[in-house]
Design an enzyme around this catalytic site. Structure first.
Site: not given
Length: 244
Positions: A146, A150
């Protein structure tokens, strides 16, 4: 840019932060609010004549194109849809979740923005808000893939800002730490309230901020990053899944 009487498209409109954006936009007098949701059934949006619900899956090119055609008067585009698998680089059985994170968190905003090139978004009267994450700046190994998605989303946002400078389009990155939402539930306290994310992101349109750290926990994290980024990263690096 003023929210009052403006036309806005919001992705991920029925999630925790998304719903906070809906409420805040309505409170500020938005003229038209296109709410992008993956499924129209059970979207549970407010009953307000200014809202138009759109089926919008940010991983589906046909869905994006249809939404852009229907919402061609959009001036403010808010890329809020996101997903997190909470896996490390080596602890997941497959790469499926990591690929999905990249599809939603990076390629999603890229595809949506490209679809709106012929709308008021790409003008001096337009703006783009990308809800990124503080983990675009530092890596949390417990959510390692993740964090990577990002980081890509933050780099993309900065690229968009540079490319759209001559058109006058504002491009804002919103970088909260863990939020009090379903997506943020596995992460520790203290958490940022979804309403803080929405309110401070929209405030940035008027204050001229390009990168926003909403809520006190995010501001404290940003200060720690500015003071000693290596020390902050070292502390987060201790939060890691053990390898078998």
């Amino acid at each position: 840019m003023k929210i009052e009487d403006s036309t806005v498209l919001l992705t991920g409109a029925n999630g925790g932060i998304g719903r906070a954006f809906v409420d805040e936009l309505l409170r500020r007098g938005v003229g038209r609010l296109y709410c992008g949701v993956r499924r129209l059934e059970g979207a549970n949006l407010p009953d307000d004549p200014r809202i138009a619900a759109l089926r919008l899956d940010v991983t589906d090119a046909a869905s994006i194109a249809a939404a852009a055609a229907q919402a061609s008067d959009t001036a403010l585009l808010i890329n809020n849809a996101g997903m997190a698998a909470y896996s490390g680089a080596f602890t997941a059985a497959t790469l499926d979740a990591a690929r999905q994170e990249m599809e939603v968190n990076y390629f999603g905003p890229l595809q949506v923005c490209r679809a709106f090139r012929d709308t008021p978004v790409f003008s001096a009267a337009g703006a783009i808000i990308n809800v990124v994450s503080f983990l675009g700046l530092v890596t949390l190994p417990l959510a390692g893939t993740y964090s990577a998605s990002k980081a890509a989303a933050l780099a993309l946002t900065r690229t968009m800002r540079a490319e759209l400078k001559t058109k006058g389009t504002r491009v804002i990155a919103v970088l909260p730490v863990q939020t009090d939402t379903k997506l943020g539930a596995p992460l520790p306290d203290p958490k940022v309230r979804p309403g803080e994310v929405a309110s401070e992101a929209l405030d940035a349109l008027e204050t001229g901020l390009d990168e926003v750290f909403p809520g006190l926990p995010s501001k404290r994290a940003a200060e720690a990053f500015r003071t000693d980024p290596a020390a902050l990263q070292a502390a987060l690096a201790e939060m890691v899944y053990p390898l078998a």
